[in-house]
Design a protein around this motif. Structure first.
Motif, short mmCIF file in Angstrom:
data_model
loop_
_atom_site.label_atom_id
_atom_site.label_comp_id
_atom_site.label_asym_id
_atom_site.label_seq_id
_atom_site.Cartn_x
_atom_site.Cartn_y
_atom_site.Cartn_z
N ILE A 108 -52.94 12.36 -21.84
CA ILE A 108 -52.07 12.18 -23.01
C ILE A 108 -52.01 10.70 -23.41
O ILE A 108 -52.10 10.36 -24.59
N GLN A 109 -51.89 9.81 -22.43
CA GLN A 109 -51.84 8.37 -22.73
C GLN A 109 -53.14 7.93 -23.41
O GLN A 109 -53.11 7.18 -24.38
N ASN A 110 -54.28 8.37 -22.89
CA ASN A 110 -55.57 8.01 -23.49
C ASN A 110 -55.68 8.55 -24.91
O ASN A 110 -56.20 7.89 -25.81
N ARG A 111 -55.19 9.76 -25.11
CA ARG A 111 -55.22 10.36 -26.45
C ARG A 111 -54.32 9.58 -27.40
O ARG A 111 -54.68 9.34 -28.55
N ASN A 112 -53.15 9.16 -26.92
CA ASN A 112 -52.23 8.38 -27.75
C ASN A 112 -52.85 7.05 -28.16
O ASN A 112 -52.68 6.61 -29.30
N VAL A 113 -53.55 6.40 -27.25
CA VAL A 113 -54.20 5.13 -27.57
C VAL A 113 -55.23 5.35 -28.67
O VAL A 113 -55.29 4.61 -29.65
N LYS A 114 -56.04 6.40 -28.55
CA LYS A 114 -57.05 6.68 -29.58
C LYS A 114 -56.38 6.99 -30.91
O LYS A 114 -56.84 6.57 -31.97
N PHE A 115 -55.28 7.73 -30.89
CA PHE A 115 -54.57 8.08 -32.11
C PHE A 115 -54.01 6.83 -32.79
O PHE A 115 -54.12 6.67 -34.00
N PRO A 120 -53.14 3.59 -39.55
CA PRO A 120 -52.91 2.25 -40.10
C PRO A 120 -51.66 1.63 -39.49
O PRO A 120 -50.68 2.31 -39.22
N ALA A 121 -51.72 0.33 -39.24
CA ALA A 121 -50.55 -0.38 -38.69
C ALA A 121 -49.45 -0.36 -39.72
O ALA A 121 -49.67 -0.59 -40.90
#
Length: 122
Positions: A108-115, A120-121
């Motif tokens: 989940i953490q890795n997926r969140n980073v990719k998301f 856009p910031a």
């Protein structure tokens, strides 16, 4: 076959030769017959219980091996082939989730980073 399996088969042959057991079966009952599946299942169930593994038996061990191999990244086709199945049979009957909570959190953490990288910031 790896070195461990080769060593096991060599040891079995050595014991059979030592006790003059001549049989076409690798796992013989010592009387020119073979060890029946029920005997193997009973032994494996007892062994798993003694080792503290729940739901022991050959099928349970095969399912766990399949699932662990896939979790560690072994391609599904190779896992199925190693167990003598088609990929479809292996997926349907021999695969289940063996991950722990920490592994799921990391996914989940890795997926969140990719998301976050894709949004856009703001």
């Amino acid at each position: 076959m790896d070195a461990q399996i080769t060593t096991l088969f060599e040891r079995i042959k050595q014991v059979q030769t030592e006790y003059k057991i001549l049989c076409e079966w690798i796992f013989t009952d010592g009387n020119s017959g073979y060890v029946h599946a029920g005997n193997i299942t009973s032994y494996m169930t007892r062994l798993c219980r003694e080792c503290g593994l729940s739901g022991g038996g050959i099928t349970k061990l095969r399912k766990t091996a399949s699932s662990d191999l896939q979790t560690s990244g072994t391609p599904k086709a190779i896992v199925a082939s190693m167990l003598g199945h088609t990929t479809e049979v292996n997926e349907k009957y021999y695969t289940y989730d063996t991950s722990n909570l920490d592994q799921k959190k990391k996914i989940i953490q890795n997926r969140n980073v990719k998301f976050k990288e894709l949004t856009p910031a703001g």
